[in-house]
Design an enzyme around this catalytic site. Structure first.
Site, PDB file in Angstrom:
ATOM      1  N   HIS A 196       0.845  -1.228   0.121  1.00  0.00           N
ATOM      2  CA  HIS A 196      -0.156  -0.067  -0.076  1.00  0.00           C
ATOM      3  C   HIS A 196       0.568   1.192   0.116  1.00  0.00           C
ATOM      4  O   HIS A 196       1.379   1.736   1.156  1.00  0.00           O
ATOM      5  CB  HIS A 196      -0.849  -0.032   1.271  1.00  0.00           C
ATOM      6  CG  HIS A 196      -2.039  -0.867   1.274  1.00  0.00           C
ATOM      7  ND1 HIS A 196      -2.640  -1.315   2.211  1.00  0.00           N
ATOM      8  CD2 HIS A 196      -2.495  -1.856   0.161  1.00  0.00           C
ATOM      9  CE1 HIS A 196      -3.544  -2.361   2.087  1.00  0.00           C
ATOM     10  NE2 HIS A 196      -3.518  -2.680   0.565  1.00  0.00           N
ATOM     11  N   GLU A 197       1.362   1.744  -1.074  1.00  0.00           N
ATOM     12  CA  GLU A 197       1.952   3.029  -1.015  1.00  0.00           C
ATOM     13  C   GLU A 197       0.794   3.978  -1.126  1.00  0.00           C
ATOM     14  O   GLU A 197      -0.271   4.037  -1.915  1.00  0.00           O
ATOM     15  CB  GLU A 197       2.591   3.053  -2.680  1.00  0.00           C
ATOM     16  CG  GLU A 197       3.101   4.609  -2.642  1.00  0.00           C
ATOM     17  CD  GLU A 197       3.989   5.145  -1.544  1.00  0.00           C
ATOM     18  OE1 GLU A 197       3.539   6.167  -0.689  1.00  0.00           O
ATOM     19  OE2 GLU A 197       4.996   4.548  -1.289  1.00  0.00           O
TER      20      GLU A 197
ATOM     21  N   HIS B 240       7.086   2.122   5.749  1.00  0.00           N
ATOM     22  CA  HIS B 240       8.214   2.615   5.074  1.00  0.00           C
ATOM     23  C   HIS B 240       7.905   4.131   4.990  1.00  0.00           C
ATOM     24  O   HIS B 240       6.585   4.457   4.949  1.00  0.00           O
ATOM     25  CB  HIS B 240       8.423   2.179   3.673  1.00  0.00           C
ATOM     26  CG  HIS B 240       9.315   0.962   3.604  1.00  0.00           C
ATOM     27  ND1 HIS B 240      10.341   0.772   2.730  1.00  0.00           N
ATOM     28  CD2 HIS B 240       9.066  -0.204   4.446  1.00  0.00           C
ATOM     29  CE1 HIS B 240      10.968  -0.481   3.235  1.00  0.00           C
ATOM     30  NE2 HIS B 240      10.239  -1.065   4.033  1.00  0.00           N
ATOM     31  N   GLU B 241       8.927   4.819   5.072  1.00  0.00           N
ATOM     32  CA  GLU B 241       9.086   6.393   5.088  1.00  0.00           C
ATOM     33  C   GLU B 241       8.096   6.815   6.395  1.00  0.00           C
ATOM     34  O   GLU B 241       7.661   7.910   6.608  1.00  0.00           O
ATOM     35  CB  GLU B 241       8.262   7.170   4.107  1.00  0.00           C
ATOM     36  CG  GLU B 241       9.065   6.686   2.852  1.00  0.00           C
ATOM     37  CD  GLU B 241       8.756   5.633   1.954  1.00  0.00           C
ATOM     38  OE1 GLU B 241       9.736   5.098   1.526  1.00  0.00           O
ATOM     39  OE2 GLU B 241       7.775   5.120   2.065  1.00  0.00           O
TER      40      GLU B 241
ATOM     41  N   GLU C  49      11.171   1.126   7.948  1.00  0.00           N
ATOM     42  CA  GLU C  49      12.198   1.447   7.194  1.00  0.00           C
ATOM     43  C   GLU C  49      12.938   2.766   7.898  1.00  0.00           C
ATOM     44  O   GLU C  49      13.853   2.386   8.767  1.00  0.00           O
ATOM     45  CB  GLU C  49      11.870   2.022   5.672  1.00  0.00           C
ATOM     46  CG  GLU C  49      13.137   2.454   4.866  1.00  0.00           C
ATOM     47  CD  GLU C  49      12.756   3.121   3.529  1.00  0.00           C
ATOM     48  OE1 GLU C  49      13.487   2.702   2.435  1.00  0.00           O
ATOM     49  OE2 GLU C  49      11.701   3.792   3.544  1.00  0.00           O
TER      50      GLU C  49
ATOM     51  N   GLU D 199      17.993   0.301  -1.118  1.00  0.00           N
ATOM     52  CA  GLU D 199      17.710   0.866  -2.322  1.00  0.00           C
ATOM     53  C   GLU D 199      18.477   2.086  -2.765  1.00  0.00           C
ATOM     54  O   GLU D 199      18.353   2.365  -4.062  1.00  0.00           O
ATOM     55  CB  GLU D 199      16.139   1.337  -2.257  1.00  0.00           C
ATOM     56  CG  GLU D 199      15.921   2.379  -1.281  1.00  0.00           C
ATOM     57  CD  GLU D 199      14.346   2.541  -0.788  1.00  0.00           C
ATOM     58  OE1 GLU D 199      13.832   3.525  -0.960  1.00  0.00           O
ATOM     59  OE2 GLU D 199      13.828   1.508  -0.140  1.00  0.00           O
TER      60      GLU D 199
END
Length: 705
Positions: free
Chosen positions: A413-414, A482-483, A501, A507
């Site tokens: 899920h971005e 993440h972020e 993250e 990356e």
């Protein structure tokens, strides 16, 4: 009115009934000691020492409130309590099987000297390896709803320590670390990722090394309903002062609270050696016990995924060319395929086959859902709906195929940082996951936050991350964020929150200047102090030009292949990705065996050798097995590391498989040279590991057959 006065009288006299303490107040455990006192102006201060060595000189405590009647002026000391606690607990997963929680607690009761005479408690817990403290706001008529404008907490260092730091950016922690003296902290020449940081503001966890041999780490624990704490550095006096992340109003407001309430814990880990800092469980112990009653569905795991091929420009997240979105509008059936979409049914099956063949539990798929063409960092609110797949991604077919192979699919899920949109759609998205047999989700928060003006690390977003951990737990789903804000030990309370993250991950080697070889030797002392990181190790095709020569010219991962293996041990996470493409692993199946074997959940961990920014050697015992795994890494310098195996069970014979840098290996000129050897070992054995520049070694140790 009569009842109001009665409550006020009871509160006031209740505090006054305690014996009037004489400042200073002290607490101590082993060599760590704490002193709390009022300075000549009546402001509360604290000091910390380790034996005879000062750690924190007298430093101010306090908070400023938006109404101008905060706890930033003179206070009176109206009472205190002391208690000793010594117990143990068992994490659902972790680096060790049992954790001792041993501390001496001092609670100090303060009252404003001036009207309205509000009450404030400061609770300190002194551990054998440091101190945690927090502000607590008792229920009281004079303080109900209130706004924290600033937190005045200081950490006055006694000298110009060596510091490992990144800029105090409210919206990103994806920076390479700088190593300087405190007096040299200045981020003005560092390119900002999202928001330009004040030049002398740094993030926590902040790792420090004193010239007298002390190591200390400043961070926070149990970050709930409050903004993250940055640190403003006074480069002349070596003082650090808390800087809370502001909200979107532009008024400087930081936190909106209602009594009774408390802040997160401010943490100071201190030791006279570097391994002890990494072994500390102080932050975990300051978090609340598990909030879940049933945890059998939470499963540490290894996974592969449709992910790295997008970073190395072999495939794309989007199904169509970005320009085609203008023609299609919101009719996704009119999108014209670009021919490079990674998340297509046939390609995902290829990853499922690889996972099934090699015993990996899950396959992550990014770019499966419509909307990637419509993003482009335009600060748009509704980009993704989290339930609509692209035309070439057959959800039902892949669900059935994965089940037939005994493999799980992992959802992605971005959110494009449109958090209001994600929260509206979470219930539907999680139902969709359950219907299609997904039990883990990786969330992403790339871009500027919506609600517009809020920050990734502000109170609003901190509450969102907590709500997401709670809502996924209610649906028996595991989550990897993440972020997001850097962790503060909340995985004790929400063990379904497997990883985050929240730092510069592997990356960055694919599409930027990369991570310098020292990076992985610093992260365990900084980012990982608060909790596990999804660093995505395991890159075997170190030089990236072969994937796309035109777009990857000169790009490479800044480690050797052997170091990538060692990261599975030194970079702790219960969620570990074999991040490279299957075809990269198929060329080196002998080295891939370590990734197949290494555990992700542990009964014991020993930090054997460590120095931040230089080297790290860690040994871990697999959960429920007589198997140990060792990872050893170095920075740009070649090293010989002597590893004593005295952690093995005496009298037993083992076979060690050693994955080491090959002859002539180096991170920049010969990164893929490795060698594998086997030898019999016991608890009396000593291994000498030759680490190449930017290199490492990984060892699996199993009982001899």
């Amino acid at each position: 009115m009569r009842n109001f006065l009665l409550v006020l009288l009871l509160l006031t006299t209740g505090y006054q009934a305690k014996a009037q303490p004489t400042a200073p107040l002290t607490a101590r455990l082993d060599k760590v000691s704490l002193t709390v006192a009022l300075d000549p102006d009546g402001r509360p201060t604290y000091t910390v020492s380790l034996g005879a060595k000062p750690v924190i000189l007298p430093s101010r405590l306090g908070l400023a409130l938006a109404d101008g009647k905060g706890f930033d002026g003179p206070m009176t000391l109206v009472g205190s309590e002391m208690k000793d606690v010594d117990n143990s607990w068992q994490p659902v997963w972790g680096e060790v099987k049992n954790i001792r929680n041993h501390y001496q607690q001092l609670t100090v009761h303060l009252r404003q000297a001036a009207a309205p005479g509000r009450l404030l408690d400061v609770t300190f817990r002194v551990f054998a390896d440091g101190v945690g403290f927090r502000y607590e706001f008792p229920a009281q008529p004079a303080l109900q709803y209130f706004t924290v404008q600033d937190e005045l907490t200081e950490f006055q260092l006694p000298a110009d320590h060596k510091a490992f730091w990144i800029p105090g950016d409210y919206d990103s922690n994806e920076y390479a670390y700088s190593t300087t003296r405190i007096s040299q902290v200045n981020s003005s020449n560092i390119e900002a990722i999202q928001l330009k940081s004040a030049p002398e503001r740094v993030q926590t966890p902040l790792m420090l090394k004193a010239d007298n041999g002390l190591y200390l780490n400043i961070h926070e624990a149990a970050l709930l309903n409050y903004p993250a704490m940055m640190l403003n550095v006074d480069t002349k006096t070596f003082s650090l002062r808390s800087q809370l992340v502001p909200d979107a109003t532009g008024t400087g407001a930081k936190a909106y609270l209602q009594a009774p309430e408390h802040t997160p814990w401010r943490t100071i880990i201190v030791a006279d050696n570097a391994p002890a800092v990494l072994a500390s469980k102080l932050i975990l112990n300051l978090n609340e016990p598990i909030a879940l009653t049933e945890t059998s569905w939470i499963k540490p795991q290894k996974f592969v995924g449709v992910w790295w091929e997008m970073h190395v420009n072999k495939a794309s997240w989007n199904y169509a060319d970005t320009s085609n979105i203008k023609l299609a509008g919101t009719d996704w059936t009119r999108l014209k395929a670009n021919g490079h979409h990674g998340a297509n049914t046939a390609n995902v099956k290829r990853y499922i086959d690889f996972a099934a063949q090699h015993g990996l539990q899950s396959v992550l798929v990014e770019g499966w859902n419509v909307g990637w063409e419509d993003w482009a960092n335009n600060w748009k609110e509704e980009v993704f709906d989290f339930v609509t797949p692209y035309p070439d991604f057959n959800v039902t077919e892949l669900q059935q195929y994965a089940q037939s192979k005994g493999v799980k699919l992992m959802m992605h899920h971005e959110t494009s940082s449109s958090v209001t949109n994600y929260e509206r759609r979470q219930d539907a998205a999680y139902r969709f996951m359950k219907e299609h047999n997904y039990d883990a989700v990786k969330t992403g928060y790339v871009g500027r936050i919506i609600p517009r003006g809020e920050h990734h690390d502000g109170q609003w977003m901190v509450n969102h991350y907590t709500r997401t951990a709670q809502r996924t737990a209610e649906n028996q789903l595991m989550v990897d964020m993440h972020e997001a804000v850097r962790p503060t030990g909340l995985h004790r309370t929400f063990p379904n929150w497997l990883a985050s993250e929240a730092a510069r991950g592997n990356e960055f080697n694919a599409w930027s200047s990369g991570n310098p070889p020292e990076h992985e030797t610093i992260l365990p002392f900084t980012r990982l102090i608060g909790g596990p990181m999804d660093y995505t190790p395991g890159i075997f095709q170190i030089q990236l030009e072969s994937w796309n020569p035109a777009r990857n010219q000169g790009k490479q991962v800044h480690t050797t292949l052997a170091k990538q293996l060692a990261l599975y041990v030194t970079m702790y996470s219960p969620l570990q990705m074999a991040a490279d493409l299957p075809e990269a692993y198929e060329k080196h199946l002998d080295a891939f065996q370590f990734i197949k074997d290494v555990a992700v959940d542990w009964d014991d961990t020993r930090i054997l050798l460590a120095e931040p920014g230089e080297f790290l050697t860690t040994a871990r015992k697999a959960k429920g097995k007589e198997e140990w795994y060792v990872g050893s890494i170095t920075d740009e310098q070649a090293r010989t590391q002597t590893v004593k195996l005295d952690f093995l069970t005496p009298g037993m014979k083992y076979e060690a498989t050693i994955y080491a840098d090959g002859k002539g290996a180096s991170w920049d000129k010969n990164p893929q040279a490795y060698q594998i050897r086997r030898q019999s070992v016991t608890s009396k054995s000593v291994l000498k590991m030759q680490l190449a520049p930017g290199g490492g070694a990984a060892i699996s140790i199993k009982p001899a057959q």
